[in-house]
Design a protein around this motif. Structure first.
Motif, PDB file in Angstrom:
ATOM      1  N   ASN A  98      42.749  33.978  36.025  1.00 51.10           N
ATOM      2  CA  ASN A  98      43.922  33.203  35.617  1.00 51.10           C
ATOM      3  C   ASN A  98      44.929  34.046  34.853  1.00 51.10           C
ATOM      4  O   ASN A  98      46.137  33.947  35.078  1.00 51.10           O
ATOM      5  N   SER A  99      44.448  34.881  33.952  1.00 49.28           N
ATOM      6  CA  SER A  99      45.346  35.711  33.143  1.00 49.28           C
ATOM      7  C   SER A  99      46.126  36.690  34.007  1.00 49.28           C
ATOM      8  O   SER A  99      47.357  36.826  33.877  1.00 49.28           O
ATOM      9  N   LEU A 100      45.432  37.380  34.907  1.00 49.33           N
ATOM     10  CA  LEU A 100      46.093  38.360  35.766  1.00 49.33           C
ATOM     11  C   LEU A 100      47.046  37.686  36.744  1.00 49.33           C
ATOM     12  O   LEU A 100      48.158  38.193  36.999  1.00 49.33           O
ATOM     13  N   PHE A 101      46.655  36.537  37.275  1.00 47.84           N
ATOM     14  CA  PHE A 101      47.510  35.826  38.222  1.00 47.84           C
ATOM     15  C   PHE A 101      48.807  35.369  37.551  1.00 47.84           C
ATOM     16  O   PHE A 101      49.899  35.534  38.101  1.00 47.84           O
ATOM     17  N   ILE A 108      56.701  38.753  39.839  1.00 46.48           N
ATOM     18  CA  ILE A 108      57.052  38.758  41.255  1.00 46.48           C
ATOM     19  C   ILE A 108      56.968  37.328  41.789  1.00 46.48           C
ATOM     20  O   ILE A 108      56.313  36.479  41.190  1.00 46.48           O
ATOM     21  N   PRO A 109      57.632  37.043  42.922  1.00 41.29           N
ATOM     22  CA  PRO A 109      57.625  35.678  43.463  1.00 41.29           C
ATOM     23  C   PRO A 109      56.220  35.174  43.760  1.00 41.29           C
ATOM     24  O   PRO A 109      55.288  35.954  44.009  1.00 41.29           O
ATOM     25  N   LEU A 110      56.077  33.865  43.766  1.00 43.47           N
ATOM     26  CA  LEU A 110      54.773  33.231  43.933  1.00 43.47           C
ATOM     27  C   LEU A 110      54.146  33.557  45.288  1.00 43.47           C
ATOM     28  O   LEU A 110      52.945  33.821  45.381  1.00 43.47           O
ATOM     29  N   GLY A 111      54.939  33.534  46.363  1.00 41.95           N
ATOM     30  CA  GLY A 111      54.412  33.793  47.699  1.00 41.95           C
ATOM     31  C   GLY A 111      53.764  35.162  47.829  1.00 41.95           C
ATOM     32  O   GLY A 111      52.602  35.279  48.233  1.00 41.95           O
ATOM     33  N   PRO A 112      54.481  36.245  47.515  1.00 47.90           N
ATOM     34  CA  PRO A 112      53.861  37.572  47.563  1.00 47.90           C
ATOM     35  C   PRO A 112      52.669  37.717  46.618  1.00 47.90           C
ATOM     36  O   PRO A 112      51.712  38.425  46.928  1.00 47.90           O
ATOM     37  N   THR A 113      52.722  37.062  45.462  1.00 52.22           N
ATOM     38  CA  THR A 113      51.588  37.144  44.526  1.00 52.22           C
ATOM     39  C   THR A 113      50.318  36.617  45.169  1.00 52.22           C
ATOM     40  O   THR A 113      49.263  37.265  45.140  1.00 52.22           O
ATOM     41  N   VAL A 114      50.394  35.432  45.755  1.00 51.23           N
ATOM     42  CA  VAL A 114      49.215  34.832  46.380  1.00 51.23           C
ATOM     43  C   VAL A 114      48.797  35.641  47.608  1.00 51.23           C
ATOM     44  O   VAL A 114      47.606  35.780  47.903  1.00 51.23           O
ATOM     45  N   THR A 115      49.771  36.215  48.319  1.00 50.85           N
ATOM     46  CA  THR A 115      49.454  37.045  49.477  1.00 50.85           C
ATOM     47  C   THR A 115      48.629  38.258  49.071  1.00 50.85           C
ATOM     48  O   THR A 115      47.629  38.600  49.716  1.00 50.85           O
ATOM     49  N   LEU A 116      49.028  38.932  48.003  1.00 48.49           N
ATOM     50  CA  LEU A 116      48.278  40.093  47.524  1.00 48.49           C
ATOM     51  C   LEU A 116      46.948  39.670  46.910  1.00 48.49           C
ATOM     52  O   LEU A 116      45.930  40.361  47.061  1.00 48.49           O
ATOM     53  N   ARG A 155      60.982  46.651  44.048  1.00 48.86           N
ATOM     54  CA  ARG A 155      61.746  45.410  43.941  1.00 48.86           C
ATOM     55  C   ARG A 155      60.835  44.274  43.511  1.00 48.86           C
ATOM     56  O   ARG A 155      61.234  43.362  42.791  1.00 48.86           O
ATOM     57  N   LEU A 156      59.579  44.330  43.973  1.00 44.76           N
ATOM     58  CA  LEU A 156      58.624  43.309  43.586  1.00 44.76           C
ATOM     59  C   LEU A 156      58.104  43.504  42.171  1.00 44.76           C
ATOM     60  O   LEU A 156      57.485  42.616  41.614  1.00 44.76           O
ATOM     61  N   ASN A 157      58.316  44.691  41.614  1.00 45.09           N
ATOM     62  CA  ASN A 157      57.826  45.078  40.285  1.00 45.09           C
ATOM     63  C   ASN A 157      56.401  45.605  40.398  1.00 45.09           C
ATOM     64  O   ASN A 157      55.479  44.829  40.692  1.00 45.09           O
ATOM     65  N   PRO A 158      56.211  46.909  40.186  1.00 48.02           N
ATOM     66  CA  PRO A 158      54.887  47.520  40.342  1.00 48.02           C
ATOM     67  C   PRO A 158      53.817  46.881  39.465  1.00 48.02           C
ATOM     68  O   PRO A 158      52.675  46.714  39.894  1.00 48.02           O
ATOM     69  N   ALA A 159      54.167  46.517  38.235  1.00 52.64           N
ATOM     70  CA  ALA A 159      53.177  45.893  37.351  1.00 52.64           C
ATOM     71  C   ALA A 159      52.734  44.550  37.913  1.00 52.64           C
ATOM     72  O   ALA A 159      51.544  44.203  37.887  1.00 52.64           O
ATOM     73  N   PHE A 163      48.963  43.481  38.902  1.00 53.95           N
ATOM     74  CA  PHE A 163      48.315  42.278  38.366  1.00 53.95           C
ATOM     75  C   PHE A 163      47.808  41.382  39.499  1.00 53.95           C
ATOM     76  O   PHE A 163      46.727  40.783  39.393  1.00 53.95           O
ATOM     77  N   ALA A 164      48.585  41.273  40.594  1.00 56.15           N
ATOM     78  CA  ALA A 164      48.169  40.439  41.725  1.00 56.15           C
ATOM     79  C   ALA A 164      46.904  41.001  42.378  1.00 56.15           C
ATOM     80  O   ALA A 164      45.979  40.252  42.725  1.00 56.15           O
ATOM     81  N   PHE A 165      46.859  42.337  42.551  1.00 55.58           N
ATOM     82  CA  PHE A 165      45.646  42.958  43.096  1.00 55.58           C
ATOM     83  C   PHE A 165      44.452  42.720  42.161  1.00 55.58           C
ATOM     84  O   PHE A 165      43.332  42.456  42.614  1.00 55.58           O
ATOM     85  N   GLY A 166      44.685  42.829  40.857  1.00 59.79           N
ATOM     86  CA  GLY A 166      43.619  42.577  39.892  1.00 59.79           C
ATOM     87  C   GLY A 166      43.120  41.146  39.954  1.00 59.79           C
ATOM     88  O   GLY A 166      41.912  40.883  39.883  1.00 59.79           O
ATOM     89  N   ALA A 167      44.051  40.203  40.120  1.00 61.18           N
ATOM     90  CA  ALA A 167      43.661  38.797  40.256  1.00 61.18           C
ATOM     91  C   ALA A 167      42.825  38.595  41.515  1.00 61.18           C
ATOM     92  O   ALA A 167      41.877  37.802  41.519  1.00 61.18           O
TER      93      ALA A 167
END
Length: 305
Positions: A98-101, A108-116, A155-159, A163-167
Motif C-alpha cells: 500500500n505504501s509503495l503503491f 505518475i498516472p494511475l493507469g501506468p502505475t497499475v500496469t507496472l 515523463r512518468l517520473n523515475p521515482a 515505487f510501482a515496480f516495488g509495489a
C-alpha cells in the motif's frame, strides 16, 4: 452487467439457464470489485493534498483493520510460531504494498502505475508455471513496458516508476503469504490480524505526515469511504465471485485492472494518456491474461491424468 430477464411468462423458456446467469453475476461481481479498488485509489489521490501519502495509507489500513476486527473478532490463542510469523510477514507485505503503491500514484498516472505493478503477479505466475509459453507472454509484457517507456519514463517520473515496480514485488509477496496465512487461520482472521499489524507499522509515519488533518471529520469520512472502496467492498465481492466461477476465470478478469485504473484516472483525476501508452497497457493486459491461461492449463493436465 447482469442480463435482464423479461417478465412475460411465454418467454421463460428462452431465458438463460441458471449456470449461465450465475456466470454473468460472477463476472459482474469481479468487475464491480475491480472498479471499487481502482476508484478507491483515485479517491486516495484526492486525499494526498490534505493528509500526505503516508497519512492516506494510515487512514486506509487503520480503518480497514478496525472494520475487519469488528466483523471477524479473531481469536489470539491456539496458533503456533509459524502461523504468527506468516501473519507478521503478511502484514509487512500489506504495509509495503500500500505504501509503495500510493507513493507511485502521487507521481505518475494511475493507469501506468497499475500496469507496472501487475508485473509482480505476472512474474510470479511465469516462474511457477515453468512453461515456455509463459515466458513468451512475459516477453509480451516486457514489450508493453518498453512501449510505455517510449513516451519517456522521465515523463512518468523515475521515482514513481520505481515505487510501482516495488509495489508489484510486494503484491507478489502478498499472494504467496496470503495462501500461507489462509491455511493457518480460519476465515478472514489472518487478514484481520495482518491488517492490524500493517496499520500499526504505518501509523507513526502517517501521523507525522497527516498530523491533525487525520482527525478532521471530512478527512475521516473520506478515509472510511477509501477503506470500504479499496478493501471491504472488493474483498466481499471477490469472495462471492470465487464461489461462482473457476479461479482461472477470476484471474483473467482481474488482469483487466490496468484498463480500469486508466478509466478511473481519466474520470476522477483527469489523467489523459497517449495512444502509445494505452497500447502499452493493452499489451501488458494481454500478457497477464495469456500467462493466467497457460498456468490454468498446466494445472488441469495432472488432474485429467
Amino acid at each position: 452487467m447482469r442480463v435482464t430477464e423479461t417478465l412475460v411468462p411465454s418467454s421463460r423458456p428462452a431465458a438463460a439457464p441458471p449456470e449461465r446467469r450465475g456466470g454473468v453475476v460472477a463476472v459482474g461481481l469481479v468487475l464491480g470489485g475491480a472498479l471499487s479498488v481502482q476508484f478507491g485509489s483515485a479517491l486516495a489521490a484526492l486525499l494526498f493534498p490534505r493528509t500526505g501519502v503516508a497519512g492516506a495509507v494510515t487512514l486506509r489500513l487503520t480503518i480497514s483493520a478496525v472494520l475487519l476486527l469488528v466483523v471477524c473478532r479473531p481469536r489470539l490463542r491456539g496458533y503456533d510460531r509459524p502461523a504468527w510469523l506468516a501473519a507478521g510477514a503478511f502484514g509487512l507485505a500489506l504495509a509495503g504494498m500500500n505504501s509503495l503503491f500510493y507513493q507511485a500514484i502521487e507521481r505518475i498516472p494511475l493507469g501506468p502505475t497499475v500496469t507496472l505493478e501487475v508485473l509482480g503477479p505476472l512474474a510470479l505466475s511465469v516462474f511457477t508455471a515453468r512453461r515456455l509459453a509463459s515466458w513468451c507472454w512475459a516477453g509480451l509484457a516486457l514489450a508493453g513496458v518498453a512501449l510505455l517507456g517510449q513516451g519517456g519514463f522521465d515523463r512518468l517520473n523515475p521515482a514513481g516508476v520505481a515505487f510501482a515496480f516495488g509495489a508489484g514485488a510486494m503484491w507478489a509477496a502478498y499472494i504467496v503469504l496470503s495462501a500461507r496465512v489462509g491455511g493457518r487461520f480460519p476465515g478472514a482472521d489472518g487478514l484481520a490480524l495482518a491488517l492490524t499489524l500493517a496499520a500499526l507499522v504505518t501509523l507513526p509515519l502517517g501521523v507525522v505526515d497527516g498530523g491533525a488533518e487525520l482527525l478532521d471529520p471530512t478527512v475521516l469520512a473520506l478515509g472510511t469511504a477509501l477503506a470500504v472502496l479499496a478493501s471491504g467492498l472488493p474483498y466481499t465481492l471477490e469472495l462471492l465471485a470465487l464461489r461462482r466461477m473457476p479461479t482461472a476465470t477470476f484471474a483473467v478478469l482481474m488482469s483487466l485492472g490496468p484498463a480500469i485504473a486508466t478509466l478511473a484516472g481519466w474520470l476522477v483525476l483527469r489523467q489523459e494518456l497517449s495512444l502509445l501508452e494505452c497500447a502499452a497497457i493493452a499489451l501488458v493486459i494481454a500478457a497477464s491474461i495469456g500467462a493466467v491461461r497457460v498456468r490454468a492449463a498446466a494445472a488441469e493436465r495432472p488432474a485429467r491424468r
